[in-house]
Design an enzyme around this catalytic site. Structure first.
Site, PDB file in Angstrom:
ATOM      1  N   ARG A   1       0.867  -1.183   0.000  1.00 11.78           N
ATOM      2  CA  ARG A   1       0.000   0.000   0.000  1.00 11.78           C
ATOM      3  C   ARG A   1       0.903   1.233   0.000  1.00 11.78           C
ATOM      4  NH1 ARG A   1      -4.742  -1.847   4.320  1.00 11.78           N
ATOM      5  NH2 ARG A   1      -5.104  -3.838   3.276  1.00 11.78           N
TER       6      ARG A   1
ATOM      7  N   ASP B   1      -4.663 -13.397   6.392  1.00 14.61           N
ATOM      8  CA  ASP B   1      -5.896 -12.928   5.787  1.00 14.61           C
ATOM      9  C   ASP B   1      -6.788 -14.083   5.358  1.00 14.61           C
ATOM     10  OD1 ASP B   1      -7.598 -11.003   4.887  1.00 14.61           O
ATOM     11  OD2 ASP B   1      -6.474 -10.540   3.056  1.00 14.61           O
TER      12      ASP B   1
ATOM     13  N   HIS C   1     -10.771 -15.010   3.491  1.00 17.78           N
ATOM     14  CA  HIS C   1     -12.068 -14.630   2.941  1.00 17.78           C
ATOM     15  C   HIS C   1     -12.952 -15.844   2.977  1.00 17.78           C
ATOM     16  CE1 HIS C   1      -9.293 -11.560   1.590  1.00 17.78           C
ATOM     17  NE2 HIS C   1     -10.293 -10.792   1.942  1.00 17.78           N
TER      18      HIS C   1
END
Length: 650
Positions: free
Chosen positions: A378, A398, A400
């Site tokens: 980022r 992470d 999902h």
RNA sequence: GCCGACAUAGCUCAGCCGGUAGAGCAACUGAUUCGUAAUCAGUAGGUCCCCGGUUCAAUUCCGGGUGUCGGCUCCA
């Protein structure tokens, strides 16, 4: 017949006082001189008021003394007023704006062309001490909005005038002024009795701050200070700051060989051997945990064509924070903007959605849980970078999770269960914050209604206490953030659980339901460590670099009394390494005391002393980091001990 | 990105008014063979952040850049 009011004390008893008696006098005469002396402000029917306020009605009274944190907050605001008055006396060109009490102190923002220098701060600090010595009373006064505008207008205080106008626009008819000496500011109050009661004030730093926090507004100069009622408390506070500095991961990290930075890669860490070990231990533990809980690990590309980001919405909402990459085949005649048609991924979610879409999904597969620790980039503004807590390249733990709407509550409960298990292993207490729809968002309001409701119900069902954080959701859905409190009492945001109804729409994600028609899944985004970088920063400071054995990059260091014992020391080292432990040998010709000291500084959990006795008994004499000297024990016994302590707690 | 401060050996820091740098620790070498937080001696180590300017002369003064720190803003 005197006109009396009835005043009820916190213990339920009541006293009578002549109407108009000042609270300070009432307390002194009817309760006690000791309390009157310690009193800082009071509450009448729970409303905070000055001690100079007259008793004009029957009321419950509560006296707040300097022992109370509330009094400290008031005193810090007092200190802000005192500082502002001194600044305006010494620097008449400075305009005042606002100056609240904050955690650990206060600040005041000034508008002035010339920046304040450290020398200015010294002058101001001296001035404050004089002002406190002068012991001016804080005097409250109510004026009409017109009078207030006139007052601040005549002084040329344009920022104050702006605030007064805002307050007037909200319908206020009067404004409360507070004076001390010949200086005046408006303020809700209450204030302490006089500047002499403020205690000791120390100015900490100057910093720029935008008027009302908006970069489009003028830059103000913020002076930070702190206040304590006595010098000892101030010194303790400064001592705590020193301690925190010693634990600062930016110092400890390089010193312990964990990580480092280089100006050629601002905001991206170099992981040194010890840090890489720590990183991998944390990763391995998380891998085992998620695998045991039905997650599947995936890896996706780091570089994506902008069409992915257009689909996800990042191109519109998040491009500022993405590293764009030139494609050499797009034609050199095009503007750079158009040649940058690809980007390093700032988040994993869109690429996971692509995996989801690679096959036809059935309701029987749900919840489908993808896990990754892929590298993310980022492009954070240069001024915001700092240590490992704010970086440009990082890895999250992470996931999902694709599921049916009806599965959200169970899934959130499962995630929170994992989280509790993980944070407990580090002794990190946590608290939850519920972030609802932000202004900048995608997806229609009906979706947001349902997403927020689902999370709220999940939270209620878990009985987790939480705070509301309106407007703090991600642009694609509401979230629950979990913040942990470290051993110094500082709070850090780590884990996040976000419910996303928008992405399945944008990516046209579907599954076949038991009715054999296509349905829309919901996505939950979640991370537990947050990012490895930030988590390691927090752990480093939490443990002050002295990691427990299961995390420590080096778990045991063999130290010899003299190099005559090298033979057995090497055998010990080899055994430990063969057992899978992380161990090393200090075979230098230093004296034992120096080797013990080095092992302490390196914060190795166990120093294993090997001397004549140990050689004879095939033993080691372990000494824990911190000084606890364990009795000499057989090598097998120590291996058992270390095996227990080095076992990952999850 | 914006405001401010800072940048000298691996680390912590000295270095006055401009005359090309020094200490302690660490490292290395040697001596020492020692029982729970510093054995002694010696050696080596510098683009004084980078690029310009002023000056006979710049670590020092000036300008620009980079990085770091404290904030603003944002956030894992």
């Amino acid at each position: 017949m005197p006109d009396l009011v009835k005043i009820t004390l916190p213990d339920g008893s009541s006293k009578e006082a002549e109407r108009g008696t000042r609270i300070a006098d009432f307390v002194k005469e009817q309760i006690g001189a000791g309390l009157a002396k310690a009193a800082y402000f009071a509450k009448l029917d729970a409303e905070p008021v000055d001690l100079a306020r007259p008793l004009d009605r029957d009321a419950r009274i509560e006296v707040v003394t300097t022992k109370s944190p509330e009094a400290q907050e008031v005193a810090r605001h007092d200190a802000a007023h005192v500082m502002a008055s001194v600044v305006q006396r010494l620097y008449p060109d400075a305009q005042v704006t606002i100056g609240p009490a904050v955690e650990d102190g206060f600040y005041y923002d000034f508008a002035r062309d010339k920046p304040f220098t450290p020398e200015d701060l010294e002058r101001i600090e001296k001035g404050i001490a004089e002002e406190i010595k002068a012991d001016h009373r804080f005097v409250r006064e109510e004026v009409s909005m017109e009078a207030a505008l006139e007052l601040f207008g005549s002084k040329g205080e344009t920022f104050k005038v702006e605030i007064v106008k805002d307050i007037a626009a909200k319908g206020a008819k009067t404004l409360t002024l507070y004076r001390h000496g010949d200086w005046v500011d408006f303020c809700l109050g209450p204030h302490g009795p006089s500047t002499g009661r403020v205690g000791v004030v120390k100015l900490m730093s100057v910093a720029g701050a935008y008027w009302r926090g908006d970069p489009k507004n003028p830059m103000l100069q913020r002076i930070y200070g702190t206040q304590f009622f006595d010098r000892k408390a101030l010194e303790e506070h400064l001592h705590r700051l020193e301690e925190a500095k010693k634990r600062d991961h930016r110092k400890l990290g390089p010193a312990l060989g964990l990580f480092a930075f280089h100006e050629y890669a601002p905001g991206s860490a170099f992981w040194l051997p010890h840090g890489t070990t720590l990183f991998r231990v944390l990763r391995d533990a998380m891998d085992r945990l998620v695998r045991a809980n039905g997650y599947q690990e995936v890896k996706t590309p780091l570089l994506f064509n902008k069409r992915l980001w257009e689909t996800s919405g990042h191109w519109g909402k998040y491009r500022e924070n993405m590293f764009l990459v030139v494609d050499k085949e797009t034609g050199e005649d095009l503007p750079l903007d158009e040649r940058c048609n690809q980007s390093l991924k700032p988040m994993n979610c869109p690429s996971h959605h692509l995996i989801y879409k690679m096959g036809k999904r059935s309701y029987r597969e749900l919840p489908l849980r993808y896990f990754t620790t892929d590298v993310l980039h980022r492009n954070e503004a240069s001024g915001t970078l700092g240590g490992l807590t704010r970086v440009r390249q990082f890895q999250q733990d992470d996931s999902h999770i694709y599921l049916m709407e009806s599965q959200i509550q169970d899934e959130v409960a499962r995630i929170v269960g994992l989280m509790k298990q993980v944070y407990a292993a580090f002794g990190l207490p946590f608290s939850a914050r519920f972030g609802t729809r932000p202004e900048e968002r995608i997806g229609d309001d009906a979706l947001w209604d349902r997403a927020e409701e689902a999370l709220r119900v999940a939270l209620e069902r878990l009985g987790l206490p939480y705070e509301m954080n309106p407007g703090d959701g991600a642009f694609y859905g509401p979230k629950i953030d979990f913040a942990v409190t470290d051993s110094l009492g500082r709070s850090w945001q780590l884990c996040t659980i976000q419910v996303d109804y928008a992405a399945p729409e944008r990516f046209d994600l579907t599954y076949a339901g038991d009715d054999n028609t296509e349905h829309r899944p919901v996505v939950i985004h979640r991370a537990i460590y947050g990012s490895f970088e930030r988590f390691i920063a927090i752990l480093t400071e939490h443990y002050a670099g002295a990691f427990p054995a299961w995390l420590a990059p080096v778990q045991a260091r063999v130290v010899t009394v003299s190099d005559r014992f090298d033979g057995w020391a090497k055998a010990v080292l080899e055994r430990l390494l063969a057992e899978g432990f992380r161990a090393e040998l200090d075979g230098s010709s230093d004296k034992l005391g120096a080797k013990i000291r080095d092992a302490q500084i390196a914060k190795v959990p166990f120093a294993l002393v090997v001397g004549e006795k140990e050689v004879e008994a095939k033993a080691v004499a372990p000494r824990r980091h911190g000084g606890q000297d364990l009795k000499s024990m057989g090598l097998d016994a120590f291996v058992d001990l270390l095996r227990k302590e080095a076992a990952p707690p999850f």
